[in-house]
Design a protein around this motif. Sequence first.
Motif, PDB file in Angstrom:
ATOM      1  N   ALA A 153      -6.394 -21.241  -0.533  1.00  0.00           N
ATOM      2  CA  ALA A 153      -5.583 -22.313  -1.106  1.00  0.00           C
ATOM      3  C   ALA A 153      -5.674 -22.297  -2.628  1.00  0.00           C
ATOM      4  N   ARG A 154      -4.529 -22.479  -3.267  1.00  0.00           N
ATOM      5  CA  ARG A 154      -4.448 -22.547  -4.714  1.00  0.00           C
ATOM      6  C   ARG A 154      -3.596 -23.743  -5.107  1.00  0.00           C
ATOM      7  N   PRO A 155      -3.726 -24.238  -6.353  1.00  0.00           N
ATOM      8  CA  PRO A 155      -2.909 -25.383  -6.772  1.00  0.00           C
ATOM      9  C   PRO A 155      -1.412 -25.131  -6.654  1.00  0.00           C
ATOM     10  N   TRP A 156      -1.002 -23.878  -6.791  1.00  0.00           N
ATOM     11  CA  TRP A 156       0.419 -23.533  -6.735  1.00  0.00           C
ATOM     12  C   TRP A 156       0.900 -23.185  -5.324  1.00  0.00           C
ATOM     13  N   GLY A 157      -0.009 -23.092  -4.346  1.00  0.00           N
ATOM     14  CA  GLY A 157       0.368 -22.712  -2.982  1.00  0.00           C
ATOM     15  C   GLY A 157      -0.769 -22.018  -2.282  1.00  0.00           C
ATOM     16  N   THR A 158      -0.521 -20.786  -1.797  1.00  0.00           N
ATOM     17  CA  THR A 158      -1.534 -20.039  -1.055  1.00  0.00           C
ATOM     18  C   THR A 158      -1.581 -18.598  -1.538  1.00  0.00           C
ATOM     19  N   GLN A 159      -2.754 -18.164  -1.954  1.00  0.00           N
ATOM     20  CA  GLN A 159      -2.950 -16.752  -2.286  1.00  0.00           C
ATOM     21  C   GLN A 159      -3.089 -15.969  -0.986  1.00  0.00           C
ATOM     22  N   VAL A 160      -2.392 -14.841  -0.880  1.00  0.00           N
ATOM     23  CA  VAL A 160      -2.351 -14.063   0.358  1.00  0.00           C
ATOM     24  C   VAL A 160      -2.675 -12.604   0.061  1.00  0.00           C
ATOM     25  N   VAL A 161      -3.560 -12.011   0.871  1.00  0.00           N
ATOM     26  CA  VAL A 161      -3.850 -10.582   0.795  1.00  0.00           C
ATOM     27  C   VAL A 161      -3.656  -9.987   2.182  1.00  0.00           C
ATOM     28  N   LEU A 162      -2.915  -8.907   2.249  1.00  0.00           N
ATOM     29  CA  LEU A 162      -2.618  -8.237   3.516  1.00  0.00           C
ATOM     30  C   LEU A 162      -3.455  -6.982   3.665  1.00  0.00           C
ATOM     31  N   GLU A 163      -3.988  -6.759   4.863  1.00  0.00           N
ATOM     32  CA  GLU A 163      -4.616  -5.490   5.247  1.00  0.00           C
ATOM     33  C   GLU A 163      -3.748  -4.894   6.355  1.00  0.00           C
ATOM     34  N   LEU A 164      -3.200  -3.709   6.124  1.00  0.00           N
ATOM     35  CA  LEU A 164      -2.260  -3.099   7.061  1.00  0.00           C
ATOM     36  C   LEU A 164      -2.755  -1.715   7.458  1.00  0.00           C
ATOM     37  N   ALA A 165      -2.747  -1.438   8.775  1.00  0.00           N
ATOM     38  CA  ALA A 165      -3.225  -0.147   9.264  1.00  0.00           C
ATOM     39  C   ALA A 165      -2.350   0.329  10.417  1.00  0.00           C
ATOM     40  N   ASN A 166      -2.464   1.642  10.674  1.00  0.00           N
ATOM     41  CA  ASN A 166      -1.731   2.302  11.752  1.00  0.00           C
ATOM     42  C   ASN A 166      -0.222   2.174  11.576  1.00  0.00           C
ATOM     43  N   VAL A 193       6.174 -12.751   0.449  1.00  0.00           N
ATOM     44  CA  VAL A 193       4.896 -12.756  -0.249  1.00  0.00           C
ATOM     45  C   VAL A 193       4.751 -11.537  -1.151  1.00  0.00           C
ATOM     46  N   THR A 194       5.056 -10.353  -0.605  1.00  0.00           N
ATOM     47  CA  THR A 194       4.965  -9.113  -1.381  1.00  0.00           C
ATOM     48  C   THR A 194       5.722  -8.009  -0.652  1.00  0.00           C
ATOM     49  N   THR A 195       6.046  -6.947  -1.368  1.00  0.00           N
ATOM     50  CA  THR A 195       6.711  -5.776  -0.764  1.00  0.00           C
ATOM     51  C   THR A 195       5.982  -4.511  -1.213  1.00  0.00           C
ATOM     52  N   TRP A 196       6.155  -3.416  -0.458  1.00  0.00           N
ATOM     53  CA  TRP A 196       5.503  -2.161  -0.776  1.00  0.00           C
ATOM     54  C   TRP A 196       6.216  -1.033  -0.050  1.00  0.00           C
ATOM     55  N   ALA A 197       5.875   0.195  -0.392  1.00  0.00           N
ATOM     56  CA  ALA A 197       6.417   1.383   0.268  1.00  0.00           C
ATOM     57  C   ALA A 197       5.303   2.094   1.020  1.00  0.00           C
ATOM     58  N   VAL A 198       5.631   2.625   2.183  1.00  0.00           N
ATOM     59  CA  VAL A 198       4.688   3.400   2.992  1.00  0.00           C
ATOM     60  C   VAL A 198       5.097   4.864   2.918  1.00  0.00           C
ATOM     61  N   PRO A 199       4.241   5.751   2.418  1.00  0.00           N
ATOM     62  CA  PRO A 199       4.592   7.171   2.347  1.00  0.00           C
ATOM     63  C   PRO A 199       4.585   7.807   3.732  1.00  0.00           C
ATOM     64  N   LYS A 200       5.008   9.043   3.791  1.00  0.00           N
ATOM     65  CA  LYS A 200       5.122   9.740   5.070  1.00  0.00           C
ATOM     66  C   LYS A 200       3.786   9.806   5.796  1.00  0.00           C
ATOM     67  N   ASN A 251      -4.692   8.319   3.512  1.00  0.00           N
ATOM     68  CA  ASN A 251      -3.930   8.112   4.755  1.00  0.00           C
ATOM     69  C   ASN A 251      -4.776   7.402   5.795  1.00  0.00           C
ATOM     70  N   ARG A 252      -6.084   7.670   5.768  1.00  0.00           N
ATOM     71  CA  ARG A 252      -6.974   7.061   6.756  1.00  0.00           C
ATOM     72  C   ARG A 252      -7.382   5.638   6.384  1.00  0.00           C
ATOM     73  N   GLU A 253      -7.247   5.286   5.104  1.00  0.00           N
ATOM     74  CA  GLU A 253      -7.636   3.947   4.651  1.00  0.00           C
ATOM     75  C   GLU A 253      -6.502   2.948   4.868  1.00  0.00           C
ATOM     76  N   PRO A 254      -6.816   1.690   5.203  1.00  0.00           N
ATOM     77  CA  PRO A 254      -5.762   0.668   5.312  1.00  0.00           C
ATOM     78  C   PRO A 254      -5.129   0.395   3.951  1.00  0.00           C
ATOM     79  N   LEU A 255      -3.944  -0.163   3.994  1.00  0.00           N
ATOM     80  CA  LEU A 255      -3.272  -0.628   2.777  1.00  0.00           C
ATOM     81  C   LEU A 255      -3.683  -2.066   2.508  1.00  0.00           C
ATOM     82  N   TYR A 256      -3.987  -2.384   1.248  1.00  0.00           N
ATOM     83  CA  TYR A 256      -4.250  -3.753   0.831  1.00  0.00           C
ATOM     84  C   TYR A 256      -3.201  -4.132  -0.197  1.00  0.00           C
ATOM     85  N   ALA A 257      -2.504  -5.234   0.061  1.00  0.00           N
ATOM     86  CA  ALA A 257      -1.455  -5.710  -0.839  1.00  0.00           C
ATOM     87  C   ALA A 257      -1.624  -7.205  -1.054  1.00  0.00           C
TER      88      ALA A 257
END
Length: 247
Positions: free
Chosen positions: A158-171, A192-199, A212-218
């Motif tokens: 929780a933040r005064p402006w809303g909610t801070q969000v961090v994503l962990e994405l795998a597989n 919340v956020t956008t990103w690109a996933v490579p091949k 490639n083996r590590e999760p993405l954090y955004a």
Amino acid sequence: MNPPTQPDRHTDVGAYALGVLDGADADRFEAHLVGCHRCAAELEELMGLSPVLAEFKQSAPTPQTITAVPGPGLLNGLMDEVAATRRGRARRRLFLVAAAVVLIVGGPLAALKLTPQDSGEKPAPPLANAVRAQYAAGEKVSSTDPDTKVSAGVSMAARPWGTQVVLELANVKGPLTCGLVAVGKDGKRQTVTTWAVPKGGYGIPGGTAKWNREPLYAAGGAGFNRGDIDHFEVTTTEGKRLAKVNV
């Protein structure tokens, strides 16, 4: 009459690195060092001990915690050893003397840090970056989509402006362009956020490269208060949902 033999300055490298030359000898060695690549190379190797000395000095135990403090006799013996080495032109002994000085500076307990493997314990790896630290510190929820098999974890704070969000994405495999969307209890949606996933993808077991083996954090943020968020969706720019995380 033969001219007097000049002292061999090549043997002063170790003594100069240890700081035991007097002022006149130090000046003469420095003048010799300007034109001697051999001594410059040896001095550079010896001076590589300086960061080690500084590290052990900072971590040295106090006199109250040292069980055995080296006495002046040992230090005097080391100085005698340097003098003997200079006379004998045995550079190898100088390295041994320098190593002994490291032990004096660090003390018996600090010397144990030279071989951390002896404890049988491996230091815990640090968090890779600030985004992972934010993820670890927040309120976390996660899920794996039964169809896509994409695994998503969301960390919220929780933040005064809303909610801070961090994503962990795998597989998840690419190439894709994706986004994380926060969905409020009233049905409103905020990106919340956008990103690109490579091949090669992210969080792929047996991936060809480490990243490639590590999760993405955004990281990103939503204007919703924490209590107003119903769930998160990971979607592609074409509108396909890859994962849903209920909160």
